[in-house]
Design a protein around this motif. Structure first.
Motif, PDB file in Angstrom:
ATOM      1  N   GLU A   1      13.873  10.191   5.727  1.00 31.30           N
ATOM      2  CA  GLU A   1      12.630   9.513   6.073  1.00 31.30           C
ATOM      3  C   GLU A   1      11.564  10.465   6.600  1.00 31.30           C
ATOM      4  N   ASN A   2      11.967  11.480   7.383  1.00 32.94           N
ATOM      5  CA  ASN A   2      10.976  12.378   7.982  1.00 32.94           C
ATOM      6  C   ASN A   2      10.367  13.350   6.977  1.00 32.94           C
ATOM      7  N   GLU A   3      10.873  13.394   5.739  1.00 29.15           N
ATOM      8  CA  GLU A   3      10.324  14.275   4.710  1.00 29.15           C
ATOM      9  C   GLU A   3       9.625  13.507   3.588  1.00 29.15           C
ATOM     10  N   GLN A   4       9.647  12.182   3.640  1.00 30.24           N
ATOM     11  CA  GLN A   4       9.165  11.398   2.505  1.00 30.24           C
ATOM     12  C   GLN A   4       7.677  11.574   2.232  1.00 30.24           C
ATOM     13  N   GLU A   5       6.884  11.836   3.258  1.00 28.08           N
ATOM     14  CA  GLU A   5       5.453  11.993   3.037  1.00 28.08           C
ATOM     15  C   GLU A   5       5.134  13.229   2.196  1.00 28.08           C
TER      16      GLU A   5
ATOM     17  N   PHE B   1      19.981   6.186  -3.404  1.00 30.52           N
ATOM     18  CA  PHE B   1      18.830   6.478  -4.267  1.00 30.52           C
ATOM     19  C   PHE B   1      19.083   6.069  -5.713  1.00 30.52           C
ATOM     20  N   THR B   2      20.199   6.502  -6.286  1.00 27.86           N
ATOM     21  CA  THR B   2      20.451   6.182  -7.689  1.00 27.86           C
ATOM     22  C   THR B   2      20.696   4.692  -7.886  1.00 27.86           C
ATOM     23  N   SER B   3      21.275   4.038  -6.879  1.00 20.87           N
ATOM     24  CA  SER B   3      21.471   2.591  -6.970  1.00 20.87           C
ATOM     25  C   SER B   3      20.138   1.851  -6.939  1.00 20.87           C
ATOM     26  N   ARG B   4      19.261   2.227  -6.005  1.00 29.11           N
ATOM     27  CA  ARG B   4      17.954   1.563  -5.894  1.00 29.11           C
ATOM     28  C   ARG B   4      17.097   1.809  -7.127  1.00 29.11           C
ATOM     29  N   ALA B   5      17.233   3.001  -7.720  1.00 30.64           N
ATOM     30  CA  ALA B   5      16.449   3.329  -8.906  1.00 30.64           C
ATOM     31  C   ALA B   5      17.092   2.799 -10.185  1.00 30.64           C
ATOM     32  N   SER B   6      18.263   2.152 -10.045  1.00 24.99           N
ATOM     33  CA  SER B   6      18.986   1.577 -11.196  1.00 24.99           C
ATOM     34  C   SER B   6      19.283   2.629 -12.257  1.00 24.99           C
ATOM     35  N   VAL B   7      19.698   3.808 -11.799  1.00 21.87           N
ATOM     36  CA  VAL B   7      20.060   4.897 -12.701  1.00 21.87           C
ATOM     37  C   VAL B   7      21.575   5.043 -12.690  1.00 21.87           C
ATOM     38  N   ASP B   8      22.165   5.155 -13.860  1.00 22.27           N
ATOM     39  CA  ASP B   8      23.618   5.194 -13.991  1.00 22.27           C
ATOM     40  C   ASP B   8      24.137   6.615 -13.780  1.00 22.27           C
TER      41      ASP B   8
ATOM     42  N   ARG C   1       7.480  10.158 -14.138  1.00 28.51           N
ATOM     43  CA  ARG C   1       6.393   9.246 -13.770  1.00 28.51           C
ATOM     44  C   ARG C   1       6.901   7.996 -13.058  1.00 28.51           C
ATOM     45  N   VAL C   2       8.187   7.677 -13.209  1.00 34.84           N
ATOM     46  CA  VAL C   2       8.697   6.445 -12.612  1.00 34.84           C
ATOM     47  C   VAL C   2       9.784   6.669 -11.568  1.00 34.84           C
ATOM     48  N   LEU C   3      10.405   7.847 -11.547  1.00 41.37           N
ATOM     49  CA  LEU C   3      11.520   8.077 -10.637  1.00 41.37           C
ATOM     50  C   LEU C   3      11.001   8.286  -9.212  1.00 41.37           C
ATOM     51  N   PRO C   4      11.423   7.448  -8.255  1.00 40.34           N
ATOM     52  CA  PRO C   4      10.867   7.483  -6.894  1.00 40.34           C
ATOM     53  C   PRO C   4      11.437   8.623  -6.051  1.00 40.34           C
ATOM     54  N   ARG C   5      10.825   9.781  -6.185  1.00 36.50           N
ATOM     55  CA  ARG C   5      11.309  10.989  -5.503  1.00 36.50           C
ATOM     56  C   ARG C   5      11.378  10.800  -3.984  1.00 36.50           C
ATOM     57  N   GLU C   6      10.495   9.980  -3.433  1.00 34.27           N
ATOM     58  CA  GLU C   6      10.492   9.768  -1.984  1.00 34.27           C
ATOM     59  C   GLU C   6      11.813   9.182  -1.493  1.00 34.27           C
TER      60      GLU C   6
ATOM     61  N   PRO D   1       0.794  -1.233   0.000  1.00 34.43           N
ATOM     62  CA  PRO D   1       0.000   0.000   0.000  1.00 34.43           C
ATOM     63  C   PRO D   1       0.822   1.276   0.000  1.00 34.43           C
ATOM     64  N   VAL D   2       1.928   1.307   0.741  1.00 36.20           N
ATOM     65  CA  VAL D   2       2.730   2.524   0.806  1.00 36.20           C
ATOM     66  C   VAL D   2       3.335   2.849  -0.559  1.00 36.20           C
ATOM     67  N   ALA D   3       3.935   1.838  -1.200  1.00 36.34           N
ATOM     68  CA  ALA D   3       4.558   2.066  -2.509  1.00 36.34           C
ATOM     69  C   ALA D   3       3.515   2.447  -3.543  1.00 36.34           C
ATOM     70  N   LEU D   4       2.342   1.823  -3.485  1.00 39.99           N
ATOM     71  CA  LEU D   4       1.292   2.148  -4.442  1.00 39.99           C
ATOM     72  C   LEU D   4       0.764   3.557  -4.214  1.00 39.99           C
ATOM     73  N   ALA D   5       0.711   3.987  -2.954  1.00 36.91           N
ATOM     74  CA  ALA D   5       0.270   5.350  -2.657  1.00 36.91           C
ATOM     75  C   ALA D   5       1.271   6.367  -3.197  1.00 36.91           C
ATOM     76  N   PHE D   6       2.570   6.086  -3.041  1.00 38.63           N
ATOM     77  CA  PHE D   6       3.585   6.966  -3.611  1.00 38.63           C
ATOM     78  C   PHE D   6       3.467   7.016  -5.128  1.00 38.63           C
ATOM     79  N   ASP D   7       3.211   5.879  -5.743  1.00 37.02           N
ATOM     80  CA  ASP D   7       3.092   5.853  -7.201  1.00 37.02           C
ATOM     81  C   ASP D   7       1.909   6.693  -7.666  1.00 37.02           C
ATOM     82  N   ASP D   8       0.789   6.596  -6.957  1.00 38.83           N
ATOM     83  CA  ASP D   8      -0.377   7.419  -7.306  1.00 38.83           C
ATOM     84  C   ASP D   8      -0.056   8.901  -7.149  1.00 38.83           C
ATOM     85  N   SER D   9       0.642   9.253  -6.059  1.00 33.51           N
ATOM     86  CA  SER D   9       1.015  10.650  -5.837  1.00 33.51           C
ATOM     87  C   SER D   9       1.972  11.130  -6.922  1.00 33.51           C
TER      88      SER D   9
END
Length: 241
Positions: free
Chosen positions: A64-68, A142-149, A54-59, A22-30
């Protein structure tokens, strides 16, 4: 609603998909609402930028205290006078920079890596320069988790990255009060400098600059943007009696 720009994905690799929780899906909707409500209405029409945002996970580029607040229309504090810029500001000045595949780009003050990752997803070879260890740790994760070079370099922002130069584009991920001297020696021929220029005349706007033959700069301003100055490029306060 599907836009034509959303279908043109050939120049962008989508490195991320939300987990089925649910958390990841909520971030995706946002994230989708951020693009539709904040980015697209402001004439950001480069399909590569739209697709990437549309796909880059800004969170994941926030403590952590700013992710919301990741997809709010806000400039968010990262600590030590550093910020993650509003999504619409980032989108507009990256579009202004007209990044092309294969270009070598230095992102100065890369912080937690969101802008650097966005530029890399446009096909550029990105060197992310950061001096703050805490921000660097978040950014590399962040860049490692997002698989961005993205190649990271930890060094003084005020010195640039001479060992990796020359660059086709030097992009400042925050405001500067004047164009630093290192830019003229670290740009490739016909290279450009981009970011937010905030001189002491009270204005603050996105700019593109090219070196002139007399060692000055030809500067074009594009849109107003009230963005905090990167601490490394603040002028010393004038002494007053």
């Amino acid at each position: 609603m599907t836009y034509a720009a959303d279908r043109a994905l050939t120049s962008v690799t989508a490195p991320y998909s939300p987990e089925t929780n649910p958390v990841a899906l909520a971030f995706d909707d946002s994230r989708q609402r951020m693009v539709d409500d904040q980015v697209r209405p402001l004439e950001v029409n480069d399909p590569r930028i739209i697709a990437a945002m549309r796909v880059l996970p800004r969170e994941d580029a926030l403590p952590e205290n700013e992710q919301e607040f990741a997809y709010s229309d806000l400039t968010l504090p990262l600590g030590n006078g550093r910020y993650l810029l509003q999504p619409m500001v980032t989108a507009r000045f990256v579009q202004m920079a007209d990044v092309q595949p294969g270009q070598r780009v230095l992102v100065v003050g890369a912080a937690t890596g969101y802008t650097a990752a966005l530029v890399a997803m446009l096909g550029a070879e990105v060197i992310a320069l950061e001096e703050d260890e805490a921000l660097l740790a978040i950014g590399t994760s962040f860049t490692s988790r997002a698989s961005v070079d993205v190649s990271w370099s930890q060094s003084s922002l005020a010195s640039g990255a001479p060992e990796s130069s020359p660059f086709d584009l030097i992009l400042f991920d925050g405001a500067i009060e004047e164009i630093p001297r290192f830019c003229s020696t670290q740009l490739a021929e016909n290279g450009r400098v981009a970011g937010i220029l905030r001189p002491n005349d009270g204005t603050s706007s996105a700019f593109l600059a090219e070196a002139e033959k007399d060692e000055g700069w030809s500067v074009r301003r594009f849109f107003d943007a009230d963005v905090p100055v990167l601490p490394a490029f603040e002028r010393p306060a004038a002494f007053a009696f």
